[in-house]
Design a protein around this motif. Structure first.
Motif, PDB file in Angstrom:
ATOM      1  N   VAL A  83      -7.310 -11.404   0.696  1.00  0.00           N
ATOM      2  CA  VAL A  83      -7.057 -10.174  -0.414  1.00  0.00           C
ATOM      3  C   VAL A  83      -6.398  -9.395   0.168  1.00  0.00           C
ATOM      4  O   VAL A  83      -5.192  -8.789  -0.530  1.00  0.00           O
ATOM      5  N   LEU A  84      -6.651  -8.440   1.413  1.00  0.00           N
ATOM      6  CA  LEU A  84      -5.858  -7.505   2.027  1.00  0.00           C
ATOM      7  C   LEU A  84      -4.418  -7.802   2.320  1.00  0.00           C
ATOM      8  O   LEU A  84      -3.333  -7.399   2.123  1.00  0.00           O
ATOM      9  N   ASN A  85      -4.509  -8.966   2.891  1.00  0.00           N
ATOM     10  CA  ASN A  85      -3.217  -9.643   3.174  1.00  0.00           C
ATOM     11  C   ASN A  85      -2.253  -9.640   2.274  1.00  0.00           C
ATOM     12  O   ASN A  85      -1.052  -9.749   2.336  1.00  0.00           O
ATOM     13  N   CYS A  86      -2.822 -10.048   1.004  1.00  0.00           N
ATOM     14  CA  CYS A  86      -1.626 -10.158  -0.167  1.00  0.00           C
ATOM     15  C   CYS A  86      -1.686  -8.797  -0.861  1.00  0.00           C
ATOM     16  O   CYS A  86      -0.509  -8.489  -1.310  1.00  0.00           O
ATOM     17  N   ALA A  87      -2.619  -7.957  -0.940  1.00  0.00           N
ATOM     18  CA  ALA A  87      -2.593  -6.775  -1.592  1.00  0.00           C
ATOM     19  C   ALA A  87      -1.517  -5.870  -0.977  1.00  0.00           C
ATOM     20  O   ALA A  87      -0.790  -4.894  -1.824  1.00  0.00           O
ATOM     21  N   VAL A  88      -1.279  -5.843   0.400  1.00  0.00           N
ATOM     22  CA  VAL A  88      -0.328  -5.058   1.160  1.00  0.00           C
ATOM     23  C   VAL A  88       1.111  -5.343   0.685  1.00  0.00           C
ATOM     24  O   VAL A  88       2.115  -4.321   0.754  1.00  0.00           O
ATOM     25  N   VAL A  89       1.479  -6.367  -0.031  1.00  0.00           N
ATOM     26  CA  VAL A  89       2.807  -6.683  -0.644  1.00  0.00           C
ATOM     27  C   VAL A  89       3.038  -5.859  -1.933  1.00  0.00           C
ATOM     28  O   VAL A  89       4.344  -5.801  -2.233  1.00  0.00           O
ATOM     29  N   ALA A  90       1.965  -5.180  -2.489  1.00  0.00           N
ATOM     30  CA  ALA A  90       2.409  -4.433  -3.647  1.00  0.00           C
ATOM     31  C   ALA A  90       3.445  -3.204  -3.322  1.00  0.00           C
ATOM     32  O   ALA A  90       3.987  -2.805  -4.217  1.00  0.00           O
ATOM     33  N   GLU A  91       3.374  -2.778  -2.096  1.00  0.00           N
ATOM     34  CA  GLU A  91       4.525  -1.571  -1.798  1.00  0.00           C
ATOM     35  C   GLU A  91       5.844  -2.192  -2.074  1.00  0.00           C
ATOM     36  O   GLU A  91       6.511  -1.339  -2.305  1.00  0.00           O
ATOM     37  N   LEU A  92       6.049  -3.424  -2.169  1.00  0.00           N
ATOM     38  CA  LEU A  92       7.512  -3.940  -2.318  1.00  0.00           C
ATOM     39  C   LEU A  92       7.736  -4.305  -3.674  1.00  0.00           C
ATOM     40  O   LEU A  92       8.973  -4.249  -4.208  1.00  0.00           O
TER      41      LEU A  92
END
Length: 243
Positions: A83-92
């Motif tokens: 979940v966090l591994n994916c959510a961090v992509v939100a910044e892009l």
């Protein structure tokens, strides 16, 4: 980024704070706790939607495993590995972007990003009926008004779904992923593919396909350094309009 064409999927309002967390959490196998180490990063990535992210993890640990979308061994590490591994992509993601998530499966990364970025609209593209039913169930339970789920293969919705950004995680190698994803961009926007250590090799193997589908030189990005225990590797490929 230039404005994208209006998507063909139904426009619905985004998340409304008053609708969050009103239903009881799903019953069954308990979700892994949000540890002290991960609580800070989770709050930073999800903000006010953190209670919904916790409900989503509860779904993954319960019906996600029961329905075969997540392996039982993954339950203890759902937060840090998935979940966090994916959510961090939100910044892009650009502000108010239209995002198409190809091969959504258990909503990784599509649902994670939809929770982290309620300003963006998402269409989750998944061909398998059971996974689509699960995604519909979770989207309804979480009250996510910025998400649509489409049962189809990516190549079947070219011309119907148009996106500023296409995302994918654990779908296929880059040489196979590019033909599935780049046509959804219609010559502008970018692909964000969550990859592992094989990213440089996959890019080398995809050179010919990359030229065929008009992709710019891929970038390998490392996200989450100093924030997450495990960083996320993303291959970013911008689309280029034909000359």
């Amino acid at each position: 980024m230039p404005e994208s064409p209006t998507p063909s999927y139904e426009e619905r309002p985004g998340l409304r704070p008053g609708e969050r967390g009103e239903r009881p959490a799903p019953e069954g196998q308990p979700a892994p706790p949000l540890t002290a180490e991960l609580a800070g990063p989770a709050r930073q990535l999800f903000g006010d939607a953190l209670p919904l992210a916790e409900r989503y993890v509860a779904h993954l640990a319960d019906t996600g495993i029961e329905w075969g979308l997540i392996g039982p061994r993954e339950a203890p590490r759902l937060w840090e590995r998935h979940v966090l591994n994916c959510a961090v992509v939100a910044e892009l993601l650009p502000r108010d972007a239209h995002v198409a998530d190809v091969g959504s499966g258990a909503g990784l990364p599509g649902l994670c990003l939809a929770l982290a970025r309620p300003d963006c609209r998402f269409v989750l593209i998944e061909p398998l009926e059971r996974r689509v039913e699960w995604l519909d169930m979770v989207v309804e339970d979480l009250g996510l008004g910025n998400v649509d789920v489409v049962r189809a293969r990516a190549e079947q919705v070219v011309g119907e779904v148009s996106a500023d950004v296409v995302t994918a995680r654990a779908v296929t190698a880059m040489k196979n992923l590019l033909p599935l994803t780049m046509p959804l961009l219609r010559g502008e926007g970018e692909l964000l593919a969550i990859k592992g250590r094989s990213a440089p090799e996959e890019i080398r193997a995809a050179r010919k396909v990359l030229r065929t589908y008009g992709g710019a030189e891929p970038e390998i990005l490392t996200l989450g350094e100093g924030l997450l225990p495990e960083t996320t590797t993303v291959v970013r490929v911008a689309a280029r309009r034909p000359r």
